[in-house]
Scaffold this active site. Structure first.
Site, mmCIF file in Angstrom:
data_model
loop_
_atom_site.group_PDB
_atom_site.id
_atom_site.type_symbol
_atom_site.label_atom_id
_atom_site.label_comp_id
_atom_site.label_asym_id
_atom_site.label_seq_id
_atom_site.Cartn_x
_atom_site.Cartn_y
_atom_site.Cartn_z
ATOM 1 N N SER A 217 -0.958 -0.689 -4.770
ATOM 2 C CA SER A 217 -1.760 0.485 -5.080
ATOM 3 C C SER A 217 -1.444 1.596 -4.089
ATOM 4 O O SER A 217 -0.919 1.345 -2.995
ATOM 5 C CB SER A 217 -3.257 0.150 -4.998
ATOM 6 O OG SER A 217 -4.054 1.298 -5.251
ATOM 7 N N MET B 222 5.734 2.064 -3.239
ATOM 8 C CA MET B 222 6.857 2.901 -3.667
ATOM 9 C C MET B 222 8.188 2.175 -3.498
ATOM 10 O O MET B 222 9.085 2.277 -4.327
ATOM 11 C CB MET B 222 6.863 4.205 -2.881
ATOM 12 C CG MET B 222 5.670 5.106 -3.181
ATOM 13 S SD MET B 222 5.390 6.366 -1.900
ATOM 14 C CE MET B 222 6.905 7.340 -2.056
ATOM 15 N N GLU C 157 0.823 -1.203 0.000
ATOM 16 C CA GLU C 157 0.000 0.000 0.000
ATOM 17 C C GLU C 157 0.858 1.255 0.000
ATOM 18 O O GLU C 157 1.718 1.413 0.867
ATOM 19 C CB GLU C 157 -0.896 0.043 1.242
ATOM 20 C CG GLU C 157 -1.949 -1.034 1.306
ATOM 21 C CD GLU C 157 -2.817 -0.907 2.545
ATOM 22 O OE1 GLU C 157 -3.865 -1.576 2.581
ATOM 23 O OE2 GLU C 157 -2.461 -0.167 3.484
ATOM 24 N N CYS C 158 0.643 2.126 -0.960
ATOM 25 C CA CYS C 158 1.241 3.460 -0.980
ATOM 26 C C CYS C 158 2.760 3.404 -0.776
ATOM 27 O O CYS C 158 3.482 3.019 -1.678
ATOM 28 C CB CYS C 158 0.563 4.360 0.053
ATOM 29 S SG CYS C 158 0.785 6.131 -0.234
ATOM 30 N N GLY C 159 3.273 3.734 0.396
ATOM 31 C CA GLY C 159 4.707 3.681 0.629
ATOM 32 C C GLY C 159 5.279 2.301 0.401
ATOM 33 O O GLY C 159 6.416 2.149 -0.076
#
Length: 429
Positions: free
Chosen positions: A407, A321, A316-318
């Site tokens: 995501s 990344m 998720e997110c970080g």
């Protein structure tokens, strides 16, 4: 019956979190058992409020969490505490649903926080507007950034039939912030002294506090027992300064589903635990620790091996990344990441995504939110998109690369445990 307040304001930036933290710490020091909740999606404010109150801070949101679970959480808190404080989100009436909607749903009076630094008598007009627009039950006002006792008296007089509950002076040292919000409490060396100072400076009318009415939290029937869809499974969860944005309720849901949780630290160059049947990489601040993540060879090798073996990975997110090919930080320096999701992530000076969203799954809607300052440039075609609430327009992309699901969307697991279990189970196809 319990004393309960929703701490709200006309907008962000008025000092809701500071005042809620000061009030929580002051009440704890007066011997009260305090439980604090945060209205709406948020990871950082709850960390500070947990430090101030000494108890886990959970989320309340009529859409993302749902009224039934909100009721259950409030009911449990009422049974354990003398005081419930709920920090609102944005302005009192902002959002669908809003903090005001939550207050009315559970009969919780509102404590308005106003930034009084650039006003005096106009405070009364502001607070009466906040009360009457909804309307909401207004318990009182805490005036923030008050210059003097005389200033406080002018504010109090302007409020007419609404009591000035307390005042807090302008702070010489405020809670530090960065692009996603407040700096994490663990990064502030004197955080407890800062909280104690806030509590000391909160001029607090104990008589007015004693006169506040108690709230009867109506309990709902307990939910049906959750089928242990992850029984016997071990889920490895990244948890350190780069990966810490996780709802406590998400961990509870995984445990209720029967999973055993094993935490590890990519920043410490830990390998993914060998016994892991699935991996969860929550959001956080990988951009602040990109150099260290680049140098974490053991972590990178292990997550690549786990992916090659077909072990489910939810990022998720970080977390996503950190699995791209590269990550460009705020200064433009580019760092090599784990490379499971082909593409490049770059930090942006402006917010790139914000708000509640839902993901359609075969098990129904999985609700959550998004909040990020980076963008992903990838040629991978999205497997799905979330839908923004309440506009119903297209939201965040969801990518599927082998056993990886990634995501910018932060899912709130209790909203659909069956959908969550499916994410962490190895595909049979």
């Amino acid at each position: 019956m319990v004393k309960a307040l929703l701490v709200a304001a006309v907008s962000s930036g008025q000092g809701k979190t500071t005042v809620t933290a000061a009030l929580a710490r002051k009440l704890v020091r007066l011997g009260k058992r305090v439980r604090v909740f945060k209205c709406g999606p948020d990871f950082i404010d709850p960390m500070l409020l947990e430090r101030a109150s000494g108890a886990t801070v959970r989320s309340l949101d009529l859409w993302m969490v749902g009224q039934e679970l909100c009721s259950q959480q409030l009911s449990q808190a009422a049974a354990e505490a003398d005081v419930i404080l709920i920090e609102g989100v944005m302005g009192l009436y902002d959002g669908t649903p809003s903090s005001a909607d939550l207050a009315r749903a559970f009969g919780v009076p509102v404590m308005a926080v106003i930034d009084a630094s650039a006003m005096a008598q106009t405070a009364g007009a502001l607070v009466h507007g906040l009360r009457d627009y909804g309307p909401v039950e207004m318990a009182g006002v805490i005036a923030n950034r008050v210059a003097s006792e005389g200033h406080a008296k002018m504010v109090a007089a302007s409020l007419r039939d609404i009591p000035l509950f307390g005042t807090l002076p302008r702070q010489a040292k405020s809670l530090p912030e960065r692009h996603l919000g407040l700096v994490l409490p663990g990064e502030v060396t004197d955080i407890d002294q800062l909280l104690d100072n806030l509590a000391d400076q909160l001029v607090f009318d104990e008589t007015a506090w004693d006169s506040l009415r108690s709230v009867d939290i109506v309990t709902t029937a307990p939910a049906a027992p959750q089928e242990p869809l992850l029984a016997g499974k071990t889920i490895a969860i990244a948890r350190d300064a780069a990966f810490m944005f996780i709802y406590p309720a998400n961990l509870d849901t995984l445990r209720t589903l029967g999973a055993t949780l094993k935490f590890f630290s990519p920043l410490a160059d830990d390998a993914v635990p060998a016994e892991a049947d699935a991996v969860y990489l929550p959001g956080g601040y990988p951009e602040l620790h990109a150099e260290q993540l680049t140098q974490a060879a053991t972590w990178q090798t292990s997550i690549r091996a786990v992916h090659a073996a077909g072990t489910p990975i939810v990022a998720e997110c970080g977390g996503m990344m950190a699995l791209a090919d590269t990550l460009a930080d705020q200064k433009g320096a580019v760092w090599n990441m784990a490379g499971l999701l082909p593409g490049a992530v770059a930090m942006q000076p402006r917010l790139a995504g914000l708000g509640p969203q839902g993901l359609s799954t075969p098990q129904g809607i999985l609700r959550g939110h998004t909040f990020h300052y980076s963008r992903l440039d990838t040629k991978v075609e999205p497997a799905a998109y979330t839908v923004k609430h309440p506009s119903a327009i297209q939201g965040e992309a969801l990518y599927s690369v082998g056993s990886l699901t990634a995501s910018y969307f932060h899912a709130y697991f209790p909203s659909n445990p069956a959908a969550v279990a499916a994410l962490f189970l190895r595909s049979e196809t």
